[in-house]
Write an enzyme that holds these catalytic residues in place. Sequence first.
Site, mmCIF file in Angstrom:
data_model
loop_
_atom_site.group_PDB
_atom_site.id
_atom_site.type_symbol
_atom_site.label_atom_id
_atom_site.label_comp_id
_atom_site.label_asym_id
_atom_site.label_seq_id
_atom_site.Cartn_x
_atom_site.Cartn_y
_atom_site.Cartn_z
ATOM 1 N N ASP A 131 41.229 37.991 41.330
ATOM 2 C CA ASP A 131 41.983 39.244 41.453
ATOM 3 C C ASP A 131 41.135 40.398 40.935
ATOM 4 O O ASP A 131 40.176 40.194 40.200
ATOM 5 C CB ASP A 131 43.328 39.177 40.704
ATOM 6 C CG ASP A 131 43.156 39.026 39.200
ATOM 7 O OD1 ASP A 131 42.240 38.284 38.772
ATOM 8 O OD2 ASP A 131 43.938 39.645 38.438
ATOM 9 N N GLU A 174 44.163 37.511 36.186
ATOM 10 C CA GLU A 174 43.438 37.856 34.960
ATOM 11 C C GLU A 174 43.618 39.327 34.619
ATOM 12 O O GLU A 174 43.803 39.698 33.463
ATOM 13 C CB GLU A 174 41.954 37.526 35.127
ATOM 14 C CG GLU A 174 41.182 37.459 33.806
ATOM 15 C CD GLU A 174 40.615 38.788 33.347
ATOM 16 O OE1 GLU A 174 40.168 38.864 32.200
ATOM 17 O OE2 GLU A 174 40.621 39.767 34.126
HETATM 18 N N1 BES Z 1 35.635 40.886 32.949
HETATM 19 C C1 BES Z 1 36.598 41.537 32.142
HETATM 20 C C2 BES Z 1 36.456 41.296 30.660
HETATM 21 C C3 BES Z 1 35.124 41.687 30.027
HETATM 22 C C4 BES Z 1 34.238 42.540 30.645
HETATM 23 C C5 BES Z 1 34.830 41.162 28.806
HETATM 24 C C6 BES Z 1 33.046 42.860 30.018
HETATM 25 C C7 BES Z 1 33.648 41.491 28.180
HETATM 26 C C8 BES Z 1 32.751 42.325 28.793
HETATM 27 C C9 BES Z 1 37.985 41.126 32.551
HETATM 28 O O1 BES Z 1 38.146 40.969 33.924
HETATM 29 C C10 BES Z 1 38.945 42.212 32.139
HETATM 30 O O2 BES Z 1 38.754 43.326 32.502
HETATM 31 N N2 BES Z 1 39.948 41.849 31.403
HETATM 32 C C11 BES Z 1 41.000 42.729 31.066
HETATM 33 C C12 BES Z 1 42.133 41.888 30.554
HETATM 34 C C13 BES Z 1 43.416 42.618 30.389
HETATM 35 C C14 BES Z 1 43.908 43.239 31.642
HETATM 36 C C15 BES Z 1 44.453 41.660 29.840
HETATM 37 C C16 BES Z 1 40.564 43.744 30.020
HETATM 38 O O3 BES Z 1 39.770 43.428 29.126
HETATM 39 O O4 BES Z 1 41.022 44.886 30.114
HETATM 40 ZN ZN ZN Z 2 38.331 43.216 34.625
#
Ligand code: BES
Ligand code: ZN
Length: 455
Positions: free
Chosen positions: A87, A152
Amino acid sequence: MNVFSYLDAHEEQHRKELEELLGIPSISALSEHRADVRRAAQWLRDYLERIGFASAEVLPTQGNPVVWAEWTGRPGAPTALIYGHYDVQPVDPLELWTSPPFAPAVRNGRLYARGAADDKGQVMAQLQALAALLAAEGSLPVNVKVLLEGEEEIGSPSLEPFIREHPRRVEADLIVISDTSMVDHGVPTICCGLRGIVDMEVHVRTAATDLHSGLYGGAAPNAIHVLAQLLAGARQGQGRILVPGFYDGVRPLTDEERAQIAAVPFDEAAFKARLGVEALVGEPEYTPLERMTVRPTLEVNGIWGGFQGEGPKTVIPNEAHAKITCRLVPDQEPEAVAQAVVHYFQTNCPPGASVRVDVGHCARPWRADPGSREVRAAVRALQESFGREVALARMGGSIPVIEAFDRLLGVPCVLMGFAPPDSNAHAPDESIPLETLRLARRALCRFWHELAAAG
Ligand code: BES
Ligand code: ZN
């Protein structure tokens, strides 16, 4: 055929495969894209089957489906579970994209599209490494399970229930994830810690309806002002969070932790230039990198209310709303932070207004053991492929399920991330360099061999 020659010979094909997946607008936050989310899942299932995972399935959950597959051709060897997400985040503001977000385009050696870096590009690098090994060597060095989810970016609400319901499908000796960033261009990076998160919406109400701002202004409470005051009062200047209890449980940083963070390359002037800002904000007693990775935050993500249309309108709005997320660090508990924030809004809401706070998704912070055998195998593979020393870094983002993996499976997690710092994840013109994807596929092929050799 040698697996690296195979990768070289199939570079264009691999780019086209990724472009196909990127063309599917699988935005999990928007219900109108539910069918697209399913289409992306189906596409990945078919892809896995095509590259040699006969077991590939699309499995239902309470929400968006999970794509699952396994290859078990190495009895006795370890089993790895590759996790990723298909997603993507919403694309607005759409007008700021140079090319449409779901029409992948290559410019200056970079592939532009929503999901190019987060996370379809990285998921496909993982799957294409497996495809190359299966095609060139006829087998994988270890057993592999694949688990790709479609929620996610909305906090993975269905994944922990899925894991509990299907323990055998996720049983593994280690978890491998490519969904994090690189600390700098060309610097291969392993992520050793992630922040947790609490998601909330704040709703302020004042009068029974909007009111004429000339006739009532001066005496009638204005919902936007109430909300603005409450939000402003939650932070001291640009820094410390003033919500009572917010920092309860935050473990103080050790000298060693601070030294590890200081060892990560960070050029403040270049960083500000890239962001297009003249000054950074935050707690003065912490470095910017510390503030962004190991200190908790409270950020307003969106705010709305009152008149947004063309031209003036003299009105006192009776409703105002904000979306807020807090990022959490060890050892904050999401429920406790949520309760502290709810309590802050309720006790500080002035007479003439009422406030309601809805708590959404939550995830705990997570830390890795950077010395594990699995991480060391990843270091060797990354170093060899990128020709640069590997950075081990804690990061400020969140992968909601990771702490549940740790808690429920209790196995090491290896986070090899390939999104460059300027990938514009979650923003307009998201992109990833094709060269980074090329090196990532090679590094991942090496990793599986290193892991098998490590026994
Ligand atoms: N890929 C990211 C998380 C990430 C990016 C971690 C770069 C460390 C370095 C992930 O897809 C993401 O964006 N997660 C969201 C989760 C939230 C919506 C619960 C976030 O961190 O905002
Ligand atoms: Zn993300």
